[in-house]
Scaffold this motif. Structure first.
Motif, mmCIF file in Angstrom:
data_model
loop_
_atom_site.group_PDB
_atom_site.id
_atom_site.type_symbol
_atom_site.label_atom_id
_atom_site.label_comp_id
_atom_site.label_asym_id
_atom_site.label_seq_id
_atom_site.Cartn_x
_atom_site.Cartn_y
_atom_site.Cartn_z
ATOM 1 N N TYR A 102 0.833 -1.213 0.000
ATOM 2 C CA TYR A 102 0.000 0.000 0.000
ATOM 3 C C TYR A 102 0.865 1.260 0.000
ATOM 4 O O TYR A 102 0.335 2.358 -0.102
ATOM 5 C CB TYR A 102 -0.946 0.018 1.207
ATOM 6 C CG TYR A 102 -2.092 -0.969 1.113
ATOM 7 C CD1 TYR A 102 -1.865 -2.337 1.220
ATOM 8 C CD2 TYR A 102 -3.401 -0.548 0.932
ATOM 9 C CE1 TYR A 102 -2.903 -3.246 1.146
ATOM 10 C CE2 TYR A 102 -4.448 -1.455 0.865
ATOM 11 C CZ TYR A 102 -4.187 -2.802 0.983
ATOM 12 O OH TYR A 102 -5.217 -3.699 0.919
ATOM 13 N N TRP A 121 -4.757 5.767 12.408
ATOM 14 C CA TRP A 121 -5.913 5.369 11.602
ATOM 15 C C TRP A 121 -7.212 5.402 12.426
ATOM 16 O O TRP A 121 -8.194 6.012 12.003
ATOM 17 C CB TRP A 121 -5.722 3.973 10.989
ATOM 18 C CG TRP A 121 -7.013 3.519 10.378
ATOM 19 C CD1 TRP A 121 -7.530 3.949 9.197
ATOM 20 C CD2 TRP A 121 -7.975 2.646 10.957
ATOM 21 N NE1 TRP A 121 -8.766 3.386 8.999
ATOM 22 C CE2 TRP A 121 -9.062 2.582 10.056
ATOM 23 C CE3 TRP A 121 -8.038 1.906 12.136
ATOM 24 C CZ2 TRP A 121 -10.193 1.804 10.302
ATOM 25 C CZ3 TRP A 121 -9.156 1.138 12.378
ATOM 26 C CH2 TRP A 121 -10.223 1.088 11.473
ATOM 27 N N ARG A 125 -10.338 7.707 11.588
ATOM 28 C CA ARG A 125 -11.569 7.043 11.121
ATOM 29 C C ARG A 125 -12.765 7.501 11.980
ATOM 30 O O ARG A 125 -13.843 7.753 11.475
ATOM 31 C CB ARG A 125 -11.380 5.532 11.203
ATOM 32 C CG ARG A 125 -12.610 4.706 10.928
ATOM 33 C CD ARG A 125 -12.744 4.294 9.477
ATOM 34 N NE ARG A 125 -13.964 3.537 9.282
ATOM 35 C CZ ARG A 125 -14.116 2.545 8.425
ATOM 36 N NH1 ARG A 125 -13.147 2.209 7.633
ATOM 37 N NH2 ARG A 125 -15.256 1.926 8.311
ATOM 38 N N ARG A 369 -2.926 -7.082 4.720
ATOM 39 C CA ARG A 369 -2.615 -6.503 6.022
ATOM 40 C C ARG A 369 -1.197 -6.910 6.437
ATOM 41 O O ARG A 369 -0.647 -7.870 5.898
ATOM 42 C CB ARG A 369 -3.577 -7.048 7.102
ATOM 43 C CG ARG A 369 -5.041 -6.810 6.827
ATOM 44 C CD ARG A 369 -5.401 -5.381 7.159
ATOM 45 N NE ARG A 369 -6.824 -5.161 7.066
ATOM 46 C CZ ARG A 369 -7.428 -4.715 5.981
ATOM 47 N NH1 ARG A 369 -6.742 -4.462 4.894
ATOM 48 N NH2 ARG A 369 -8.723 -4.519 5.972
ATOM 49 N N ARG A 436 -11.500 -2.806 9.809
ATOM 50 C CA ARG A 436 -11.122 -1.792 8.820
ATOM 51 C C ARG A 436 -11.897 -1.998 7.516
ATOM 52 O O ARG A 436 -11.308 -2.082 6.426
ATOM 53 C CB ARG A 436 -9.610 -1.881 8.578
ATOM 54 C CG ARG A 436 -9.095 -0.605 7.990
ATOM 55 C CD ARG A 436 -7.626 -0.432 8.120
ATOM 56 N NE ARG A 436 -7.258 0.866 7.584
ATOM 57 C CZ ARG A 436 -6.069 1.382 7.657
ATOM 58 N NH1 ARG A 436 -5.090 0.714 8.248
ATOM 59 N NH2 ARG A 436 -5.823 2.572 7.153
ATOM 60 N N CYS A 438 -14.787 -1.116 4.477
ATOM 61 C CA CYS A 438 -14.940 0.053 3.595
ATOM 62 C C CYS A 438 -15.859 1.067 4.272
ATOM 63 O O CYS A 438 -16.990 0.742 4.610
ATOM 64 C CB CYS A 438 -15.532 -0.407 2.275
ATOM 65 S SG CYS A 438 -16.028 0.953 1.215
HETATM 66 C C1 HEM Z 1 -18.693 -1.084 -4.954
HETATM 67 C C2 HEM Z 1 -18.029 -0.126 -4.377
HETATM 68 C C3 HEM Z 1 -16.938 -0.322 -3.375
HETATM 69 C C4 HEM Z 1 -16.259 -1.446 -3.031
HETATM 70 C C5 HEM Z 1 -16.437 -2.858 -3.543
HETATM 71 C C6 HEM Z 1 -15.302 -1.075 -2.006
HETATM 72 C C7 HEM Z 1 -14.446 -1.956 -1.388
HETATM 73 C C8 HEM Z 1 -13.542 -1.595 -0.411
HETATM 74 C C9 HEM Z 1 -12.658 -2.499 0.247
HETATM 75 C C10 HEM Z 1 -12.564 -3.994 -0.032
HETATM 76 C C11 HEM Z 1 -11.934 -1.795 1.133
HETATM 77 C C12 HEM Z 1 -10.856 -2.325 2.082
HETATM 78 C C13 HEM Z 1 -9.538 -2.195 1.411
HETATM 79 C C14 HEM Z 1 -8.434 -2.821 2.196
HETATM 80 O O1 HEM Z 1 -8.631 -3.359 3.259
HETATM 81 O O2 HEM Z 1 -7.318 -2.730 1.715
HETATM 82 C C15 HEM Z 1 -12.347 -0.426 1.044
HETATM 83 C C16 HEM Z 1 -11.825 0.603 1.795
HETATM 84 C C17 HEM Z 1 -12.193 1.911 1.654
HETATM 85 N N1 HEM Z 1 -13.198 2.393 0.856
HETATM 86 FE FE1 HEM Z 1 -14.388 1.323 -0.363
HETATM 87 N N2 HEM Z 1 -15.412 0.261 -1.770
HETATM 88 C C18 HEM Z 1 -16.412 0.763 -2.562
HETATM 89 C C19 HEM Z 1 -16.859 2.055 -2.618
HETATM 90 C C20 HEM Z 1 -16.384 3.066 -1.841
HETATM 91 C C21 HEM Z 1 -16.920 4.397 -1.830
HETATM 92 C C22 HEM Z 1 -18.140 4.847 -2.635
HETATM 93 C C23 HEM Z 1 -16.146 5.124 -0.976
HETATM 94 C C24 HEM Z 1 -16.244 6.579 -0.573
HETATM 95 C C25 HEM Z 1 -17.198 7.382 -0.928
HETATM 96 C C26 HEM Z 1 -15.125 4.244 -0.450
HETATM 97 C C27 HEM Z 1 -14.132 4.622 0.420
HETATM 98 C C28 HEM Z 1 -13.243 3.751 1.008
HETATM 99 C C29 HEM Z 1 -12.210 4.168 1.937
HETATM 100 C C30 HEM Z 1 -11.913 5.595 2.367
HETATM 101 C C31 HEM Z 1 -11.569 3.012 2.357
HETATM 102 C C32 HEM Z 1 -10.446 2.917 3.388
HETATM 103 C C33 HEM Z 1 -11.145 2.685 4.728
HETATM 104 C C34 HEM Z 1 -10.202 2.570 5.910
HETATM 105 O O3 HEM Z 1 -9.131 1.958 5.781
HETATM 106 O O4 HEM Z 1 -10.589 3.064 6.984
HETATM 107 N N3 HEM Z 1 -15.309 3.001 -0.978
HETATM 108 N N4 HEM Z 1 -13.322 -0.325 0.097
#
Ligand code: HEM
Length: 493
Positions: A102, A121, A125, A369, A436, A438
């Protein structure tokens, strides 16, 4: 002058010291099966190509079971594709930090929510969570509706024009939506967005980021310069940062709480974040990083989920017909209509469709992770501190042991309550779950439903591409080697 014998002895001592200092990793070789690969390289050479990642993982999972140990260069890493183990990893306080790959995201968009480490984080968050509260998301429905209405006009011009790639069109829509909801609806007037310059910059950045994940030497600026990759990458970074900083400065200049009447307005990300700057809790740089991360995380995943769902429905017309009947009963006339939050909750068949789409085509196929302390799993294995753990969502979602014999085909009935009741809660994790997960999962589901409802009500999609011919590329998000094209016909009633 040291003789060569002395040099060799020194090198040997250093090498043994290095091996000794990592002895805690070696017991994993006896606890978890997997390919050891070559000395110093491990199995890194097999993962240099984005198209090979998922097939290589599949090969090792089939051969060694759902927990595999190997080396990526000198980094020990564990591949997990089992719902119970995924639950334990994603809920462990010792697996909150992201894996070393990452770093590429840090380099491109700054260290924001996506890649921040503990203890920062969890503090950040907690502060950002209110920007994703249901009331705030409901206040975005006019944006979701208005932007999709603009999209319909463009889709209209593609009717009966042969097969087309809808990805670029949808990318532009998703980026418009995510910048407006993150940075405020004023960005809509920005020339930079209107002439697609922001989209081009994000795409260019994303291309280098995904290459950096698999080829870590690209993290070095000098190497990028030598390979002729630096100029475009640096330009895209400067453009995106400049655009975001300008918006942040302008919001800060307006002063805290200016023109913010409702609680929802106050909690729109940029308002919330600039208020935290005024109170000395966030710096401007942190707000920029979080903004870049949120937009980055939102638009590509949303784009793919919408288009991939349409592709699947085009391949399976019987399910498209059922998916069409639901918005048709809610919105009897074709053309434009307003989708309310209540409508999104009433479209329950669309839930099955979207879930099944994200199951067979997991938008984020793998997440990773790094263990911050030793982690004991329920199968008795102890994963030591410093190991990279990859959770393979793509293959977990297609595992026949979890999803039955038809795991590898598209069938929304997989999500009927009767079939779900005995399934492990971590057998379906497109947004991951646990500590953690999404932050945008609910945002994504609502916005995607609005877009799909309007498209499915007005158009019929078909394709000559066959489900069996899909070939995948791991590009942080799931991409196709060849994007299936869609033919569009208008629905007249
Ligand atoms: C179909 C749509 C989406 C999918 C499948 C998805 C999937 C994911 C996944 C799997 C992660 C975890 C990544 C990891 O652990 O490395 C993640 C994290 C995140 N996603 Fe999404 N996401 C989607 C849409 C969105 C949208 C619409 C937003 C914001 C408006 C968003 C914002 C974030 C953020 C900021 C993180 C980091 C969260 C953290 O570590 O606290 N995602 N997403």
């Amino acid at each position: 002058m040291l003789t060569w014998q002395l040099w060799c002895t020194l090198l040997c001592i250093l090498w043994f010291y290095f091996l000794w200092s990592r002895r805690r990793f070696y017991r994993l070789i006896f606890q978890i099966p997997g390919p050891l690969g070559y000395p110093l390289v491990g199995m890194a050479h097999k993962l240099l190509n984005k198209e090979d990642v998922l097939p290589v993982f599949k090969h090792y999972l089939d051969k060694h079971g759902s927990l595999v140990f190997s080396w990526l260069g000198l980094m020990p890493f564990v591949l997990a594709s089992d719902p119970q183990l995924a639950q334990e990893i994603l809920n462990s306080q010792h697996c909150v930090n992201k894996c070393l790959i990452y770093k590429a995201i840090d380099d491109a968009s700054g260290r924001g929510l996506f890649s921040l480490k503990e203890p920062h984080w969890s503090a950040h968050r907690r502060l950002i969570n209110p920007a994703f509260a249901l009331k705030v998301l409901q206040s975005f429905l006019p944006i979701f509706n208005a932007e999709t209405t603009s999209l319909l006009k463009v889709v209209d011009s593609l009717v009966d024009c042969g097969e087309k790639n809808l990805i670029p069109l949808m990318r532009s829509l998703a980026l418009n939506i995510s910048t407006q909801t993150t940075m405020g609806s004023e960005v809509n007037c920005s020339e930079y967005i209107k002439n697609n310059k922001l989209l081009e910059a994000y795409r260019s950045l994303l291309k280098t980021v995904t290459d950096m994940c698999l080829s870590p030497w690209l993290l070095s600026r000098t190497v990028r310069q030598l390979l002729g990759r630096e100029k475009k990458y640096a330009k895209a970074k400067t453009q995106i940062n400049g655009f975001l900083f300008k918006l942040i400065e302008s919001k800060l200049a307006k002063g805290s709480e200016a023109h913010l009447e409702t609680e929802e307005d106050k909690n729109i990300f940029l308002n919330l974040a600039t208020d935290l700057v005024h109170r000395g809790i966030f710096t401007k740089q942190e707000v920029k990083n979080h903004s870049a991360n949120i937009v980055f995380a939102a638009f590509e995943t949303t784009t793919n989920t919408v288009v991939y769902t349409l592709i699947l429905l085009a391949m399976f017309p019987e399910y498209q017909e059922k998916a069409f009947q639901e918005p048709r009963s809610l919105f009897p006339s074709t053309g434009d209509f307003e989708v309310t939050y209540r409508d999104t909750q009433n479209m329950v068949y669309l839930d099955l469709i979207m879930n099944e789409s994200m199951r067979v085509l997991a938008p984020v196929p793998i997440v990773a992770r790094q263990t911050m302390q030793d982690v004991r799993l329920s199968n008795g294995v102890v994963i030591p501190k410093g190991v990279q753990i990859v959770v393979d969502i793509f293959h977990l979602h297609r595992d026949k042991k979890v999803w039955g014999e038809n795991a590898e085909t598209f069938n929304p009935d997989h999500f009927l309550p009767i079939h779900m009741q005995d399934r492990h809660p971590y057998s379906f994790i497109p947004f991951t779950k646990g500590i953690r997960n999404c932050i945008g999962w609910r945002y994504a589901l609502i916005s995607i439903k609005v877009i799909l409802a309007k498209l499915l009500r007005n158009y019929k999609f078909s394709t000559s591409f066959k489900f069996e011919d899909f070939e995948f590329v791991e590009d942080i998000t799931l991409e196709f080697k060849t994007v299936p094209l869609l033919e569009i016909q208008r629905r007249n009633c």
